[in-house]
Design an enzyme around this catalytic site. Structure first.
Site, PDB file in Angstrom:
ATOM      1  N   ASN A   9       0.834  -1.330   0.025  1.00 10.58           N
ATOM      2  CA  ASN A   9      -0.070   0.080   0.077  1.00 10.58           C
ATOM      3  C   ASN A   9       0.843   1.241   0.062  1.00 10.58           C
ATOM      4  O   ASN A   9       1.444   1.614   0.893  1.00 10.58           O
ATOM      5  CB  ASN A   9      -0.839  -0.113   1.272  1.00 10.58           C
ATOM      6  CG  ASN A   9      -1.911   1.299   1.142  1.00 10.58           C
ATOM      7  OD1 ASN A   9      -1.574   2.039   0.443  1.00 10.58           O
ATOM      8  ND2 ASN A   9      -2.308   1.499   2.530  1.00 10.58           N
ATOM      9  N   LYS A  11       0.151   4.329  -0.193  1.00  9.93           N
ATOM     10  CA  LYS A  11      -0.688   5.620   0.324  1.00  9.93           C
ATOM     11  C   LYS A  11      -0.247   6.794  -0.561  1.00  9.93           C
ATOM     12  O   LYS A  11      -0.203   6.552  -1.652  1.00  9.93           O
ATOM     13  CB  LYS A  11      -0.060   5.555   1.754  1.00  9.93           C
ATOM     14  CG  LYS A  11      -0.275   4.493   2.670  1.00  9.93           C
ATOM     15  CD  LYS A  11      -0.019   4.715   4.116  1.00  9.93           C
ATOM     16  CE  LYS A  11      -0.386   3.234   4.896  1.00  9.93           C
ATOM     17  NZ  LYS A  11      -0.032   3.335   6.249  1.00  9.93           N
ATOM     18  N   HIS A  98      -9.763   1.240   4.964  1.00  9.78           N
ATOM     19  CA  HIS A  98      -8.278   1.632   5.759  1.00  9.78           C
ATOM     20  C   HIS A  98      -8.395   2.419   6.849  1.00  9.78           C
ATOM     21  O   HIS A  98      -9.192   3.391   6.872  1.00  9.78           O
ATOM     22  CB  HIS A  98      -7.222   2.208   4.671  1.00  9.78           C
ATOM     23  CG  HIS A  98      -5.791   2.140   5.406  1.00  9.78           C
ATOM     24  ND1 HIS A  98      -5.442   3.018   6.116  1.00  9.78           N
ATOM     25  CD2 HIS A  98      -4.909   1.121   5.077  1.00  9.78           C
ATOM     26  CE1 HIS A  98      -4.321   2.539   6.434  1.00  9.78           C
ATOM     27  NE2 HIS A  98      -3.848   1.731   5.928  1.00  9.78           N
ATOM     28  N   GLU A 100      -6.791   4.822   7.902  1.00 12.14           N
ATOM     29  CA  GLU A 100      -6.528   6.407   7.534  1.00 12.14           C
ATOM     30  C   GLU A 100      -7.662   6.996   7.203  1.00 12.14           C
ATOM     31  O   GLU A 100      -7.996   8.106   7.456  1.00 12.14           O
ATOM     32  CB  GLU A 100      -5.198   6.408   6.767  1.00 12.14           C
ATOM     33  CG  GLU A 100      -4.010   6.204   7.474  1.00 12.14           C
ATOM     34  CD  GLU A 100      -2.980   5.389   6.755  1.00 12.14           C
ATOM     35  OE1 GLU A 100      -2.911   5.649   5.391  1.00 12.14           O
ATOM     36  OE2 GLU A 100      -2.083   5.005   7.477  1.00 12.14           O
ATOM     37  N   GLU A 170      -5.540  -4.622  10.546  1.00 14.15           N
ATOM     38  CA  GLU A 170      -4.436  -4.053  10.596  1.00 14.15           C
ATOM     39  C   GLU A 170      -4.768  -3.063  12.149  1.00 14.15           C
ATOM     40  O   GLU A 170      -5.249  -1.965  12.152  1.00 14.15           O
ATOM     41  CB  GLU A 170      -4.312  -2.840   9.454  1.00 14.15           C
ATOM     42  CG  GLU A 170      -4.027  -3.337   8.329  1.00 14.15           C
ATOM     43  CD  GLU A 170      -3.609  -2.204   7.154  1.00 14.15           C
ATOM     44  OE1 GLU A 170      -2.332  -2.637   6.898  1.00 14.15           O
ATOM     45  OE2 GLU A 170      -4.144  -1.114   7.080  1.00 14.15           O
ATOM     46  N   GLY A 176       2.563   2.127  10.785  1.00 16.04           N
ATOM     47  CA  GLY A 176       3.616   3.266  10.464  1.00 16.04           C
ATOM     48  C   GLY A 176       4.148   3.472  11.853  1.00 16.04           C
ATOM     49  O   GLY A 176       5.115   4.533  11.912  1.00 16.04           O
ATOM     50  N   SER A 216       3.181  -2.268  10.214  1.00 18.39           N
ATOM     51  CA  SER A 216       4.917  -2.306  10.432  1.00 18.39           C
ATOM     52  C   SER A 216       5.547  -3.773  10.210  1.00 18.39           C
ATOM     53  O   SER A 216       6.303  -4.240  10.758  1.00 18.39           O
ATOM     54  CB  SER A 216       5.186  -2.044  11.886  1.00 18.39           C
ATOM     55  OG  SER A 216       5.041  -0.580  12.247  1.00 18.39           O
TER      56      SER A 216
END
Ligand code: PGA
Length: 255
Positions: A9, A11, A98, A100, A170, A176, A216
């Site tokens: 991904n 992003k 996702h 985010e 996730e 991250g 991660s």
């Protein structure tokens, strides 16, 4: 048996030229290997999909994904991208839900269910993301929380439609942050997800649904995470932006 998948991904990262280089370096490195049967997916920004399509299609076992789509079919939605547009430029997959997008764009269970419907209408495969925040895990409510995400956006689907759904667990606290879930934490949640899917859709569908871990994942921890019985691969952010790291993660499936 669920298909093994390693998805990168990107992003909102990389220029088009950097993206093209990343894909060609990765596919070249994979060509030199006796390939394992894990599918490799590149989830690029919308504007690169068309330009990288040929490169991705040239290599067997590699696929193209978008990172989002609209919940609407078409019309006056300035700036939005429909599922049919994604299909028309060669995307085979789309990431939906996702964390985010849930956090920064307030995407709701219902809205995500609609996005999934639009994607499936266009024969796209969906990578549906779920996962709890650290506050929820500390309250020990993580399993219930993820179940609500699954029920809220997937439980209206038929068994036939579920064949086109990949689930990505996730944990938000691992994305991250360099703080990966332990193999025990990942396996526990993946087994719970499979059990919950099996209660709704039956054992066969649950066994055949790929459940990816994200948060991660890197070249150093992929092998042990992917060795968990209910982990069918990874959704990789940061480490998918470097061809050597991403290739090493894919190679975690080599015998
Ligand atoms: P990360 O991102 O690998 O950089 O933690 C994973 C993701 O958000 O899909």
């Amino acid at each position: 048996m669920a298909q093994k998948i390693v998805a990168g991904n990107w992003k909102m990262n990389l220029s088009l030229q950097e993206g093209l280089t990343l894909i060609s370096e990765t596919t070249n490195m994979l060509k030199d290997e006796k390939r394992n049967d894990a599918k490799v997916i590149f989830a690029t920004p919308f504007v690169y999909l068309h330009a990288v399509r040929n490169l991705v299609e040239q290599t067997s076992g590699t696929y193209l994904a978008a990172q989002n789509c609209s919940e609407h079919t078409k019309g006056a939605y300035t700036g939005e991208i429909s599922a049919s547009m994604l299909a028309s430029v060669g995307a085979g997959y789309v990431i939906i839900g996702h964390s985010e997008r849930r956090l920064y764009y307030n995407e709701t269970h219902q809205q995500l269910a609609e996005k999934i419907n639009r994607a499936l209408e266009e024969n796209l495969q969906v990578i549906f993301c779920c996962g709890e925040t650290i506050e929820i895990r500390e309250k020990n409510e993580h399993i219930e929380f993820v179940q609500k995400q699954l029920a809220g956006s997937l439980f209206h689907l038929s068994n036939e439609q579920m064949k086109n759904i990949v689930v990505a667990y996730e944990p938000v606290w691992a994305i991250g942050t360099g703080k990966t879930a332990s193999t025990e934490q990942a396996q526990e949640m993946h087994a719970e997800i499979r059990k919950y899917l099996s209660e709704k859709f039956g054992t066969e569908t649950a066994q055949n649904t790929s459940i990816l871990y994200g948060g991660s994942v890197n070249a150093g921890n992929a092998k042990e995470l992917f060795a968990c019985p209910d982990v069918d691969g990874g959704l990789v952010g940061g480490a998918s932006l470097k061809s050597r790291d991403f290739t090493e993660i894919i190679k975690a499936y080599n015998p």
